[in-house]
Design a protein around this motif. Structure first.
Motif, short mmCIF file in Angstrom:
data_model
loop_
_atom_site.label_atom_id
_atom_site.label_comp_id
_atom_site.label_asym_id
_atom_site.label_seq_id
_atom_site.Cartn_x
_atom_site.Cartn_y
_atom_site.Cartn_z
N CYS A 299 0.84 -1.20 0.00
CA CYS A 299 0.00 0.00 0.00
C CYS A 299 0.87 1.25 0.00
N THR A 300 1.97 1.19 0.72
CA THR A 300 2.87 2.34 0.79
C THR A 300 3.48 2.64 -0.58
N SER A 301 3.84 1.61 -1.31
CA SER A 301 4.40 1.80 -2.65
C SER A 301 3.40 2.52 -3.57
N ILE A 302 2.15 2.05 -3.54
CA ILE A 302 1.12 2.66 -4.38
C ILE A 302 0.84 4.09 -3.92
N ALA A 303 0.72 4.28 -2.61
CA ALA A 303 0.41 5.61 -2.08
C ALA A 303 1.51 6.61 -2.42
N CYS A 304 2.76 6.18 -2.35
CA CYS A 304 3.86 7.08 -2.67
C CYS A 304 3.85 7.44 -4.15
N THR A 305 3.51 6.47 -4.98
CA THR A 305 3.40 6.75 -6.41
C THR A 305 2.30 7.77 -6.68
N ASN A 306 1.22 7.72 -5.88
CA ASN A 306 0.09 8.65 -6.02
C ASN A 306 0.25 9.91 -5.16
N SER A 307 1.40 10.08 -4.54
CA SER A 307 1.55 11.10 -3.50
C SER A 307 1.26 12.52 -3.99
N THR A 308 0.67 13.29 -3.08
CA THR A 308 0.38 14.69 -3.33
C THR A 308 0.91 15.52 -2.15
N GLU A 309 0.95 16.82 -2.32
CA GLU A 309 1.36 17.70 -1.22
C GLU A 309 0.40 17.56 -0.04
N GLU A 310 -0.86 17.36 -0.35
CA GLU A 310 -1.87 17.21 0.71
C GLU A 310 -1.60 15.94 1.53
N LEU A 311 -1.26 14.86 0.86
CA LEU A 311 -0.97 13.61 1.57
C LEU A 311 0.24 13.79 2.48
N VAL A 312 1.30 14.38 1.96
CA VAL A 312 2.50 14.58 2.78
C VAL A 312 2.19 15.46 3.97
N ALA A 313 1.38 16.50 3.75
CA ALA A 313 0.99 17.39 4.85
C ALA A 313 0.20 16.63 5.92
N ASP A 314 -0.67 15.74 5.48
CA ASP A 314 -1.45 14.94 6.43
C ASP A 314 -0.53 14.03 7.25
N LEU A 315 0.40 13.37 6.57
CA LEU A 315 1.32 12.48 7.28
C LEU A 315 2.18 13.25 8.27
N GLU A 316 2.63 14.44 7.88
CA GLU A 316 3.43 15.25 8.79
C GLU A 316 2.61 15.71 9.99
N ARG A 317 1.34 16.01 9.76
CA ARG A 317 0.46 16.43 10.86
C ARG A 317 0.26 15.29 11.85
N PHE A 318 -0.02 14.09 11.34
CA PHE A 318 -0.20 12.94 12.23
C PHE A 318 1.11 12.62 12.96
N HIS A 319 2.23 12.81 12.25
CA HIS A 319 3.53 12.56 12.87
C HIS A 319 3.79 13.56 14.01
N HIS A 320 3.44 14.79 13.78
CA HIS A 320 3.59 15.80 14.84
C HIS A 320 2.72 15.44 16.04
N ASP A 321 1.50 14.99 15.78
CA ASP A 321 0.61 14.57 16.87
C ASP A 321 1.22 13.41 17.66
N LEU A 322 1.86 12.49 16.93
CA LEU A 322 2.49 11.33 17.56
C LEU A 322 3.62 11.78 18.49
N GLU A 323 4.47 12.65 17.97
CA GLU A 323 5.59 13.13 18.78
C GLU A 323 5.11 13.86 20.03
N ALA A 324 4.07 14.68 19.85
CA ALA A 324 3.58 15.50 20.95
C ALA A 324 2.92 14.70 22.05
N SER A 325 2.47 13.49 21.73
CA SER A 325 1.66 12.72 22.70
C SER A 325 2.33 11.45 23.19
#
Length: 233
Positions: free
Chosen positions: A103-129
């Protein structure tokens, strides 16, 4: 069952609770060891405890059944399920290692700025909690951020069949996260998620796939050493 503690009372507003609220209230009881393994779960008893009708309790228990945390037996109702064995955990992680890198391979092939922003936001939430505490209320945000990160990648495949396949094990993944929350270093997950994000930013599907593989393998090596999992059946 024990009387509700002050912390549990916070979960019970003056108006009828939504199914989500009942779900989290029961989950809190299970994960904070306020109901022992094998204990029956009375729909009427829980409804009385939470001051709601039986309908949201019944729906919440049905949802919990999909995680494997509770079981429903014919003519007997629901009871708390035994903890997963090392064999159960190994099987779940094998399923993840087959599904999520693809799934990661396909998602990266389809990647958009919005997707990267979402992943970074969830990652920030993970670090903060990641140091939220030892109770469900304390570590819920960490668990949710991890769940959001992985599910967002599967959603980005734009493939309903892959999403259904992931959905069929997602409840069990949630249970696994909750069982190991206090035994696994959040530092490993943060570093491994960052490697996945870096590969998405670079548009490198091969690197993203490899990073997800390393992440799942890291989870496997850390989790299977935990003494809390039952003996293999």
């Amino acid at each position: 069952m024990n009387a509700a503690s002050p912390e549990e009372e916070v979960l019970i507003p003056g108006r009828p609770m939504l199914v989500d609220q009942v779900f989290e209230a029961i989950l809190s009881l299970l994960l904070d060891d306020k109901i022992s393994t094998g204990s029956p779960l009375s729909i009427d008893g829980l409804a009385k405890r939470f001051k709601v009708s039986s309908t949201p309790v019944r729906e919440a228990l049905a949802r919990l059944e999909t995680t494997g945390m509770v079981r429903r037996e014919a003519l007997r109702g629901y009871k708390v399920a035994p903890e997963p064995t090392a064999s159960d955990v190994a099987a779940l992680l094998t399923s993840r290692q087959i599904l999520e890198p693809a799934c990661t391979s396909i998602a990266c092939t389809n990647s958009t700025e919005e997707l990267v922003a979402d992943l970074e936001r969830f990652h920030h939430d993970l670090e903060a909690s990641r140091h939220g505490g030892d109770t469900f209320a304390g570590y819920r945000a960490y668990w949710q951020a991890d769940e959001n990160f992985h599910r967002r990648i599967v959603e980005a495949t734009d493939n309903e069949f892959l999403l259904r396949a992931y959905g069929s094990i997602e409840g069990h993944i949630q249970r696994f996260r909750l069982l190991v929350h206090n035994d696994m270093s959040g530092d490993h997950t943060v570093q491994e998620h960052q490697a996945i994000i870096d590969a998405f930013k670079a548009g490198d599907a091969v690197a993203a796939t490899a990073a997800m593989n390393r992440h799942i393998e890291g989870i496997r090596s850390r989790s299977l050493s935990l003494a809390k999992f039952g003996q293999q059946g």
